[in-house]
Write a protein that holds these residues in place. Structure first.
Motif, PDB file in Angstrom:
ATOM      1  N   VAL A   1      48.243  25.436  35.156  1.00 21.79           N
ATOM      2  CA  VAL A   1      47.233  24.955  35.947  1.00 21.79           C
ATOM      3  C   VAL A   1      47.332  25.246  37.169  1.00 21.79           C
ATOM      4  O   VAL A   1      46.521  25.856  37.924  1.00 21.79           O
ATOM      5  N   PRO A   2      48.634  25.057  37.983  1.00 24.60           N
ATOM      6  CA  PRO A   2      48.677  25.629  39.198  1.00 24.60           C
ATOM      7  C   PRO A   2      48.276  27.172  39.291  1.00 24.60           C
ATOM      8  O   PRO A   2      47.877  27.708  40.478  1.00 24.60           O
ATOM      9  N   PHE A   3      48.804  28.026  38.462  1.00 21.68           N
ATOM     10  CA  PHE A   3      48.528  29.453  38.472  1.00 21.68           C
ATOM     11  C   PHE A   3      46.889  29.600  38.378  1.00 21.68           C
ATOM     12  O   PHE A   3      46.457  30.418  39.441  1.00 21.68           O
ATOM     13  N   ILE A   4      46.171  28.958  37.966  1.00 18.25           N
ATOM     14  CA  ILE A   4      44.647  28.934  37.850  1.00 18.25           C
ATOM     15  C   ILE A   4      44.055  28.531  39.099  1.00 18.25           C
ATOM     16  O   ILE A   4      43.374  29.234  39.743  1.00 18.25           O
ATOM     17  N   VAL A   5      44.667  27.430  39.616  1.00 14.92           N
ATOM     18  CA  VAL A   5      43.974  26.879  40.757  1.00 14.92           C
ATOM     19  C   VAL A   5      44.447  27.857  41.914  1.00 14.92           C
ATOM     20  O   VAL A   5      43.399  28.281  42.741  1.00 14.92           O
ATOM     21  N   VAL A   6      45.460  28.370  42.135  1.00 23.06           N
ATOM     22  CA  VAL A   6      45.846  29.167  43.148  1.00 23.06           C
ATOM     23  C   VAL A   6      45.001  30.722  43.197  1.00 23.06           C
ATOM     24  O   VAL A   6      44.710  31.255  43.977  1.00 23.06           O
ATOM     25  N   GLY A   7      45.214  30.922  41.695  1.00 23.98           N
ATOM     26  CA  GLY A   7      44.420  32.362  41.615  1.00 23.98           C
ATOM     27  C   GLY A   7      42.973  32.227  41.878  1.00 23.98           C
ATOM     28  O   GLY A   7      42.368  33.191  42.461  1.00 23.98           O
ATOM     29  N   VAL A   8      42.291  31.141  41.447  1.00 22.85           N
ATOM     30  CA  VAL A   8      40.824  31.024  41.958  1.00 22.85           C
ATOM     31  C   VAL A   8      40.754  30.993  43.332  1.00 22.85           C
ATOM     32  O   VAL A   8      39.972  31.556  43.719  1.00 22.85           O
ATOM     33  N   ALA A   9      41.491  30.278  43.771  1.00 25.97           N
ATOM     34  CA  ALA A   9      41.547  30.153  45.766  1.00 25.97           C
ATOM     35  C   ALA A   9      41.526  31.480  46.221  1.00 25.97           C
ATOM     36  O   ALA A   9      41.016  31.625  47.244  1.00 25.97           O
ATOM     37  N   LEU A  10      42.464  32.188  45.695  1.00 25.86           N
ATOM     38  CA  LEU A  10      42.694  33.548  46.090  1.00 25.86           C
ATOM     39  C   LEU A  10      41.547  34.341  46.106  1.00 25.86           C
ATOM     40  O   LEU A  10      41.014  34.940  46.806  1.00 25.86           O
ATOM     41  N   PHE A  11      40.885  34.313  44.931  1.00 26.47           N
ATOM     42  CA  PHE A  11      40.058  35.508  44.645  1.00 26.47           C
ATOM     43  C   PHE A  11      38.662  34.741  45.146  1.00 26.47           C
ATOM     44  O   PHE A  11      37.698  35.706  45.482  1.00 26.47           O
ATOM     45  N   CYS A  12      38.509  33.797  45.344  1.00 27.45           N
ATOM     46  CA  CYS A  12      37.399  32.959  46.025  1.00 27.45           C
ATOM     47  C   CYS A  12      37.390  33.486  47.503  1.00 27.45           C
ATOM     48  O   CYS A  12      36.217  33.912  48.221  1.00 27.45           O
ATOM     49  N   ALA A  13      38.531  33.401  48.131  1.00 26.33           N
ATOM     50  CA  ALA A  13      38.752  33.875  49.458  1.00 26.33           C
ATOM     51  C   ALA A  13      38.244  35.378  49.354  1.00 26.33           C
ATOM     52  O   ALA A  13      37.527  35.575  50.522  1.00 26.33           O
ATOM     53  N   ILE A  14      38.780  36.082  48.756  1.00 32.55           N
ATOM     54  CA  ILE A  14      38.610  37.474  48.614  1.00 32.55           C
ATOM     55  C   ILE A  14      36.886  37.834  48.473  1.00 32.55           C
ATOM     56  O   ILE A  14      36.387  38.629  49.105  1.00 32.55           O
ATOM     57  N   GLY A  15      36.319  36.999  47.560  1.00 31.95           N
ATOM     58  CA  GLY A  15      35.048  37.196  47.443  1.00 31.95           C
ATOM     59  C   GLY A  15      34.082  36.757  48.577  1.00 31.95           C
ATOM     60  O   GLY A  15      33.283  37.415  49.208  1.00 31.95           O
ATOM     61  N   ALA A  16      34.713  35.720  49.435  1.00 31.99           N
ATOM     62  CA  ALA A  16      33.882  35.532  50.536  1.00 31.99           C
ATOM     63  C   ALA A  16      34.157  36.401  51.804  1.00 31.99           C
ATOM     64  O   ALA A  16      33.242  36.741  52.712  1.00 31.99           O
ATOM     65  N   ILE A  17      35.467  37.125  51.668  1.00 34.48           N
ATOM     66  CA  ILE A  17      35.469  38.246  52.656  1.00 34.48           C
ATOM     67  C   ILE A  17      34.688  39.473  52.430  1.00 34.48           C
ATOM     68  O   ILE A  17      33.829  40.164  53.251  1.00 34.48           O
ATOM     69  N   LEU A  18      34.258  39.852  50.891  1.00 33.92           N
ATOM     70  CA  LEU A  18      33.503  40.654  50.838  1.00 33.92           C
ATOM     71  C   LEU A  18      31.882  40.310  50.911  1.00 33.92           C
ATOM     72  O   LEU A  18      31.406  41.253  51.610  1.00 33.92           O
TER      73      LEU A  18
END
Length: 262
Positions: free
Chosen positions: A144-161
């Motif tokens: 569960v925390p792996f998914i939450v943190v992973g989603v947050a990370l790639f959401c942020a990368i998507g926002a940068i793009l």
């Protein structure tokens, strides 16, 4: 309006916006299904034949989940930022009390729920259509925390793009151009033993996700080890800690780069 109320309202608006796009809803949940059907059912695993998909079925659980955690936030948040830029929505947001990082946090919360549901669908299909067997243990809760943190990370990368690329089509192309190499160079579907030794797998954030999730879903903590050990590199806590630091730093960068006007 308090900060919590602003984030809650923005999250609710983002959720309803997602539900209104029926095509997006369909493909968000169709993607995990077709992934399992093609690779889990039609291709299957061949533990004794060597080559790709030569590991036991449980070895690939981290890869299947990693695909959803990687692709969906990159494309959805990146496209959402680009859409807001094209419609001058950030100029309107600048006239409200909602801050950019609060908007990004709301988008992250929406995607966390969406990807959590997609992951449940994916795992259910794996159990129903393959020979998958996952040992039940308290360690599984770390998924569960792996998914939450992973989603947050790639959401942020998507926002940068989305902030740097000048169109929605460009964001989709950039997202795929980034995600595809990461998918196959991060110990998701291809074991490290099959890749060149000089390849710096540790530069990919997806590597830490794959290693950590695989340890708790398939390999388990080695005999004599503890779930909170910081070593070896497959330690779930070590990988979760690295992933969390990367997510925090990337989120801050993404929030700073979000435009106020266009």
């Amino acid at each position: 309006m308090s900060r919590l109320e602003r984030i809650t309202a923005s999250t609710r608006a983002g959720w309803h916006s997602f539900l209104r796009r029926r095509t997006a809803v369909f493909f968000t949940f169709f993607f995990p299904a077709i992934l399992v059907v093609i690779f889990g059912v039609l291709v299957g695993t061949q533990p004794t034949d060597g080559g790709l998909f030569s590991e036991p079925a449980g070895w690939y659980v981290a890869g299947y989940i990693g695909v959803v955690v990687l692709f969906t936030p990159l494309s959805r948040v990146g496209s959402e930022v680009a859409r807001h830029r094209e419609g001058s929505q950030f100029e309107k947001l600048a006239t409200t009390p909602l801050r950019r990082w609060e908007w990004l946090l709301a988008q992250t919360l929406v995607n966390t729920v969406v990807i959590g549901l997609a992951t449940l669908l994916l795992v259910g299909l794996l159990f129903a259509g393959t020979s998958l067997s996952v040992p039940l243990s308290a360690e599984l809760l770390l998924v569960v925390p792996f998914i939450v943190v992973g989603v947050a990370l790639f959401c942020a990368i998507g926002a940068i793009l989305g902030s740097l690329v000048d169109s929605r089509d460009g964001v989709v192309a950039a997202s795929n151009g980034l995600a595809l190499p990461l998918l196959f160079l991060s110990e998701t579907f291809v074991p490290a033993e099959m890749l060149p030794e000089w390849l710096p797998l540790e530069l990919s954030p997806l590597t830490y996700f794959s290693r950590g999730v695989r340890t708790v879903t398939h390999e388990q903590v080695p005999a004599g080890g503890a779930i909170f050990d910081w070593w070896p590199p497959t330690s779930p806590v070590l990988n979760l800690a690295v992933l969390s630091v990367l997510a925090l730093v990337t989120f801050v960068v993404a929030a700073v780069l979000l435009p106020q006007t266009d």
